[in-house]
Scaffold this active site. Sequence first.
Site, PDB file in Angstrom:
ATOM      1  N   TYR A 147       0.912  -1.200   0.022  1.00 15.49           N
ATOM      2  CA  TYR A 147      -0.106   0.024   0.183  1.00 15.49           C
ATOM      3  C   TYR A 147       0.862   1.256   0.112  1.00 15.49           C
ATOM      4  O   TYR A 147       1.435   1.621   0.927  1.00 15.49           O
ATOM      5  CB  TYR A 147      -0.848   0.030   1.220  1.00 15.49           C
ATOM      6  CG  TYR A 147      -1.768  -1.194   1.462  1.00 15.49           C
ATOM      7  CD1 TYR A 147      -2.270  -1.929   0.100  1.00 15.49           C
ATOM      8  CD2 TYR A 147      -2.372  -1.585   2.611  1.00 15.49           C
ATOM      9  CE1 TYR A 147      -3.067  -2.952   0.553  1.00 15.49           C
ATOM     10  CE2 TYR A 147      -3.246  -2.654   2.836  1.00 15.49           C
ATOM     11  CZ  TYR A 147      -3.380  -3.316   1.665  1.00 15.49           C
ATOM     12  OH  TYR A 147      -4.202  -4.549   1.849  1.00 15.49           O
ATOM     13  N   HIS A 155       0.357 -12.273   1.052  1.00 12.70           N
ATOM     14  CA  HIS A 155      -0.559 -11.151   0.163  1.00 12.70           C
ATOM     15  C   HIS A 155      -0.482 -11.460  -1.178  1.00 12.70           C
ATOM     16  O   HIS A 155       0.673 -11.653  -1.863  1.00 12.70           O
ATOM     17  CB  HIS A 155       0.270  -9.841   0.583  1.00 12.70           C
ATOM     18  CG  HIS A 155      -0.789  -8.847  -0.005  1.00 12.70           C
ATOM     19  ND1 HIS A 155      -0.390  -7.396   0.246  1.00 12.70           N
ATOM     20  CD2 HIS A 155      -1.933  -8.621  -0.027  1.00 12.70           C
ATOM     21  CE1 HIS A 155      -1.480  -6.613  -0.150  1.00 12.70           C
ATOM     22  NE2 HIS A 155      -2.544  -7.304  -0.182  1.00 12.70           N
TER      23      HIS A 155
END
Length: 320
Positions: A50, A133
């Site tokens: 992010y 992830h």
Amino acid sequence: MKLFPEGQRVGLGGAPMGNLLGEVSETDATATVNAAWDEGWRYFDTAPHYGLGLAEERLGVGLRGKPRDEFVLSSKVGRIIYSADSEAVDDEGFAINTTRRRRWDFSRDGVLRSIEDSLRRIGTDRLDVVFVHDPDDHFDEAVATAFPTLIELRDQGVIGAIGSGMNQSAMLTRFVREVDIDVIMLAGRYSLIDPDGLDDVLPACLENNVQVVAVGIFNSGLLSQPRPVAGATFNYEPAAQALLDKANRIADLCESHGVTLPAAALAFPLFHPAVAGIAVGCRTPEEVHTNAALSRTDIPKTLWTDLKSAGLLREDAPTP
């Protein structure tokens, strides 16, 4: 481990603080974390992906000085953030111009480095939960090296729980059935308009005592307003007309019961017994307060019955 405190099943998703789809100021990022804390939210999720580490740094600033034992913090592994020689605009949806880059790495060394980097960026001494992830194209590596490394760290007490976070349910189902994990982060696959996680991963989680954090419950925007707005997106792509029509029909029924579409979208995933809680991405403190208020909405049980009768919600979806 318990991911959410008793009576509070909403947490803060950190992707917007990494400038997902638009810039967020430092001031707003810090105020957003503080607003979440003030609302009683005690689960905070972030990831190196992010904003190429920006979201982790900003979350750390917001959590600074807050009692570490009073909140649950999760981040992720699978991408290493490194420095390049020149600045460039990020090409993965985050509005940031930086010398930082990302590369896939599910190796043991990569997992250990990723965790160490996350701890440094956040400014904390531990991560309570670590997710593998987006290993969509890296199943073998995740199973061979990433998960065994996380299991070792969990067994040593370095981290509290491990799992995987993905935008699909099929591979998550395999992880739940084949790997000793504690929790999954299910993105967009158990929402009011797309509850297809009922077909595979949610039953598997119940069978294997794996907790679920449901995220992407607004499906990137389609369900975030009382009515889908012009250009509304589904899974970060322009929503197809059939989905817009369905969302509007759901909104019609919500309005007839005196509630809004986003209030119903927030409530829906929490009825499933595998779902421990939800995490909601917010860009401003106002969004936090709005979502917190929506999460406290008293929704008539008849809404869910009527949605099923109208064919707008699967009959097997758990509801009150």
